[in-house]
Scaffold this active site. Structure first.
Site, PDB file in Angstrom:
ATOM      1  N   HIS A  83      14.416  34.381  89.723  1.00  0.00           N
ATOM      2  CA  HIS A  83      15.262  34.214  90.908  1.00  0.00           C
ATOM      3  C   HIS A  83      14.629  34.981  92.048  1.00  0.00           C
ATOM      4  CE1 HIS A  83      18.809  34.252  93.464  1.00  0.00           C
ATOM      5  NE2 HIS A  83      19.192  33.207  92.764  1.00  0.00           N
TER       6      HIS A  83
ATOM      7  N   ASP B 244      21.648  28.840  85.886  1.00  0.00           N
ATOM      8  CA  ASP B 244      21.362  27.445  85.547  1.00  0.00           C
ATOM      9  C   ASP B 244      20.893  27.266  84.111  1.00  0.00           C
ATOM     10  OD1 ASP B 244      22.066  26.451  87.989  1.00  0.00           O
ATOM     11  OD2 ASP B 244      20.127  26.942  88.858  1.00  0.00           O
TER      12      ASP B 244
END
Ligand code: ACO
Length: 436
Positions: free
Chosen positions: A313, A371
Site C-alpha cells: 500500500h 483487498d
C-alpha cells in the site's frame, strides 16, 4: 490550519536568495510546508511525481497513520465504527462530521431510502451496453449519465443541489450496481425494498428474482455492510484526488463521481480485489499450495512484472487495519457458510503466511491490504469477481462526495492545475513534408 512559529528556509547553492516558507501544523500527522509563493518568488516549481510528499488540500474527514496502521474517520478509529455502527451511520459521519443521534439516524435513513429508485429510463440507457460488458465500464457510464436524469441537482456551487446530489448518489449506487449485474445475467431488475437495511436491500436487488425472495442471512448482510464501512473513505487516494480535481473545474457532482469510478477501476487501486482473486485462481490452476514457492519466486524476480496482488500500500507500511477487520469477517462468513475448507481460502492463508515471513516482503513493509480478504468474502457471499470493484465504488461514493463538498466549501479552493518539468524539444520550425 494552525501556522507554526517554525519556518522552513529554502537556500540555493547558486547564490540565488534564500526563501522562508511558512509551516502549518495539522491536528495530528506531519506538518506541511506552504510553497504557494515559491514560484512567484523564485520562478521555480517543486517536482513530486505521484505526490509522495505533497498535501494537495487540508481536510477534516479521514486520517491515516500508515506506520502505525491506523485509520480514523472524523477522529473515530475504523475498528470502533466497524464494531458499533452501520454503513448509513458512517455515511452521516463522513458527510456531516458526526455520528447521528437516534432521531438524525431515522431522518437520514428515511432520506436515503426515499431516493433508492432510479429514473425508469435508466434501464433503456443500460440496454445500449453489451451483455458481457465489464460492470465498471457500465458503472462509469451510468454514474455519468445520472447528470442527464437529475438536472435539478447539478449546480456544484449550490449547497442544496450538493446535498440532494449526495443523497441521490448514496441511495442509487446499490440500485445501479445491482442493475449492472442483473443486466449481464439477463435477469429482470429487482426494485429496491425500502424497509430493508442498506446492505440487505442491496443483497435483495442482487440475489432475489421475481420468482424467489432473497432470504436474508444476517452474517452475510453484516459482512456486506462492513465491506461498505471499510471502503467508505481513505483520504487523498488516486480516485478521491481525481474527484477533487475533476470537481475543481466546477463540473457537476455526478460527472466528478463518474471520474472517480473510472480511476478506481485500475488494478493498482480498486481493481486489486478482482486482481487478487484472479491471482489466487491462477495459482490454483498452476497446482495450488504446492506452487506458492514458484509463484513467489516470480513476484521477487526483478525482470518479471508479476506482483502479489492484495499486498502493499502506498500509505500503510504496517498491517492495513481494514485488512485485520476483513480477515475477521472472512472467517465469520466462511464459518457461517461451512466453507472453511474452500481451496482458494486455504491457498490465500498459505500465501499470506509465507509472504509475512519472507524477507522480500518484510524488508519492503508489504502487508496484506483490505483487498486481499474482501475478494474472498465477496466470492463466498456469491458476488461475481467482475463486480468487486463496482461494490468498492458503491462504498467509496460517500467518501468522494464528502471530499468534493469539503473542497467546494473551502475558501482556499482553486481549480487544480499541476505544473511540470518540461524535458521535450525546444522551439523548432515545421519543415515542408518532403524535407522531414
Ligand atoms: N508485490 C511485489 N512487490 C511489490 C508489491 C507487490 N504487491 N508492492 C510493492 N512491491 C515492491 C516494489 O516492486 C518495490 O520494490 P523495489 O524497492 O525493489 O523496487 C517496493 O515494493 C516498493 O513499491 P512501490 O511500487 O514503490 O510502492 P508504492 O507505494 O508506489 O505502491 C501499490 C503501492 C501500488 C499499492 C503496490 O504495493 C501494488 O501495486 N500492490 C498490488 C496492488 C494492490 O493490492 N493494490 C491495492 C491498493 S489498496 C486499495 O486500493 C484499496
Amino acid at each position: 490550519m494552525n501556522s507554526s512559529d517554525v519556518k522552513a528556509t529554502l537556500s540555493f547553492s547558486d547564490g540565488s536568495p534564500s526563501m522562508d516558507l511558512p509551516l502549518y501544523k495539522g491536528s495530528i500527522g506531519p506538518d506541511v510546508i506552504d510553497i504557494r509563493k515559491l514560484y512567484g518568488q523564485t520562478g521555480k516549481f517543486t517536482y513530486d511525481p505521484g505526490f509522495l510528499s505533497t498535501a494537495s488540500c487540508n481536510s477534516t474527514i479521514t486520517y491515516i497513520d500508515g506506520d502505525k496502521g491506523e485509520l480514523l474517520y472524523r477522529g473515530y478509529p475504523i475498528e470502533q465504527l466497524a464494531e458499533n455502527c452501520d454503513f448509513l451511520e458512517t455515511c452521516h459521519l463522513l458527510l456531516y462530521g458526526d455520528l447521528p443521534d437516534a432521531a438524525q439516524k431515522l431522518d437520514f435513513t428515511a432520506r436515503v431510502s426515499s431516493h433508492t429508485m432510479v429514473h425508469e429510463q435508466m434501464q433503456f440507457f443500460l440496454r445500449g451496453f453489451r451483455r458481457d460488458a465489464h460492470p465498471m465500464a457500465i458503472m462509469t457510464g451510468l454514474v455519468g449519465a445520472l447528470s442527464a436524469f437529475y438536472h435539478d441537482s447539478t449546480d456544484i456551487n449550490n449547497p442544496v443541489h450538493r446535498e440532494i446530489a449526495a443523497i441521490r448518489l448514496i441511495a442509487k449506487m446499490p440500485t445501479l450496481v445491482a442493475m449492472a449485474y442483473k443486466y449481464t445475467q439477463g435477469q429482470p431488475y429487482m426494485y429496491p425494498k425500502n424497509n430493508l437495511s442498506y446492505a440487505a436491500n442491496f443483497m435483495h436487488m442482487m440475489f432475489a428474482n421475481p420468482c424467489e425472495e432473497y432470504v436474508q442471512n444476517d452474517v452475510l448482510v453484516r459482512a456486506m455492510d462492513r465491506i461498505f464501512i471499510l471502503h467508505a473513505d481513505h483520504e487523498q487516494n488516486a480516485s478521491t484526488s481525481t474527484v477533487r480535481l475533476c470537481g475543481s473545474s466546477g463540473t457537476n457532482p455526478f460527472a466528478a463521481i463518474a471520474a472517480g469510478v473510472a480511476c478506481l477501476w485500475g488494478p493498482a487501486h480498486g481493481g486489486a480485489n478482482e486482481a487478487a482473486l484472479n491471482m489466487l485462481g491462477d495459482i490454483q490452476k498452476m497446482g495450488g499450495v504446492e506452487k506458492i514457492g514458484e509463484f513467489i519466486k516470480q513476484v521477487k524476480d526483478k525482470n518479471s512484472t508479476v506482483k502479489l496482488m492484495g499486498f502493499g500500500h502506498r500509505v500503510y507500511k504496517n498491517y492495513d487495519p481494514r485488512a485485520k477487520l476483513m480477515r475477521e469477517t472472512c472467517h465469520e462468513v466462511l464459518g457461517a457458510l461451512g466453507l472453511h475448507d474452500d481451496p482458494l481460502f486455504k491457498l490465500a492463508m498459505a500465501l499470506e503466511k509465507i509472504a509475512l515471513e519472507d524477507d522480500y516482503f518484510v524488508s519492503r513493509k508489504l502487508y496484506p491490504n483490505v483487498d486481499f480478504y474482501s475478494g474472498i468474502v465477496q466470492r463466498a457471499i456469491g458476488i461475481p469477481v467482475q463486480l468487486f470493484t463496482a461494490i468498492f465504488a458503491l462504498a467509496r461514493t460517500v467518501g468522494w462526495i464528502a471530499q468534493l463538498n469539503e473542497m467546494i466549501g473551502d475558501p482556499e479552493y482553486k481549480i487544480g492545475r499541476p505544473r511540470q518539468l518540461y524535458v521535450g524539444a525546444q522551439q523548432r520550425s515545421v519543415k515542408p513534408v518532403g524535407q522531414r
